[in-house]
Design a protein around this motif. Structure first.
Motif: not given
Length: 179
Positions: A155-156, A159, A104
Motif C-alpha cells: 500500500n505504501n 501511494l 497507507s
C-alpha cells in the motif's frame, strides 16, 4: 461498601458520562465510515477494517479519560504513556514498513480513486505493472496481471507511484469458482 461508593459517586457519574460520550462518538465515526464506504463503493471488508481501527482508538481514549477521571496524576500518565510508547516505538522500529502500509491502507480507504475490479497501470521505473485490482487489504493490493499471476503490491508504494486507470471495473464475475 457504602464507604467506597459515597465519596466516589461523582467519579462514577463522570465515568458513565465519558463512556456514553465515547460510545456516541464511536457510533458517529462508524456510521460515517459506513456511509463513505457505501457512497464510494468500497469493499465491505475494507469498511470493517476501518471500524476495527475506530474501535481500538476509542478504547485507548476511554482508558486515558477514565484514568484522568479516577485521579491518576498527569505526571503518572506521562510516565505510563511515555514508557509504553517507548517500548512500542523500539519494538516497531524494525517493522516500520508494516505501520507505513497500515497507514497507507487507511489513507487509501478515504481517498483512493480506484476500486476492486478496475484495471490500473502502475508507472514504476523498475517494474511497471498493469493488472486488475482483485482486493485491497490493510497491507497490500492484490493485482491480477495479464499472464494470470497474482501480484501483491504494498500500500505504501501504491501511494508513492503514479497510477493510471486503464479500464473501469474490468473484472467481470462469471459466477464460476475456478480453483
Amino acid at each position: 461498601m457504602r464507604d467506597f461508593f459515597s465519596p466516589h459517586s461523582s467519579d462514577f457519574i463522570i465515568s458513565i458520562a465519558v463512556l456514553v460520550g465515547l460510545l456516541l462518538l464511536r457510533l458517529i465515526l462508524t456510521t460515517t465510515a459506513n456511509k463513505v464506504g457505501k457512497r464510494q463503493g468500497i469493499n465491505l471488508a475494507r469498511v470493517r477494517l476501518m471500524v476495527k481501527y475506530i474501535n481500538v482508538l476509542m478504547i485507548f481514549i476511554a482508558i486515558f479519560l477514565l484514568m484522568i477521571v479516577w485521579g491518576v496524576k498527569a505526571e503518572d500518565l506521562a510516565l505510563i504513556f511515555s514508557s509504553v510508547f517507548a517500548v512500542i516505538g523500539i519494538g516497531l522500529f524494525a517493522v516500520w514498513s508494516i505501520l507505513s502500509n497500515i497507514t497507507s491502507g487507511v489513507i487509501m480507504f478515504f481517498s483512493f480513486p480506484y476500486k476492486i475490479g478496475d484495471e490500473i497501470k502502475i508507472h514504476d521505473a523498475d517494474v511497471p505493472l498493469e493488472g486488475i485490482i482483485e482486493d485491497i487489504k490493510a497491507f497490500h493490493v492484490y493485482l491480477r496481471i495479464p499472464n494470470g499471476e497474482l501480484v501483491t503490491y504494498p500500500n505504501n508504494l501504491v501511494l508513492q507511484k503514479a497510477i493510471s486507470l486503464v479500464k473501469k471495473d474490468a473484472f467481470v464475475d462469471d459466477g464460476s469458482d475456478s480453483l
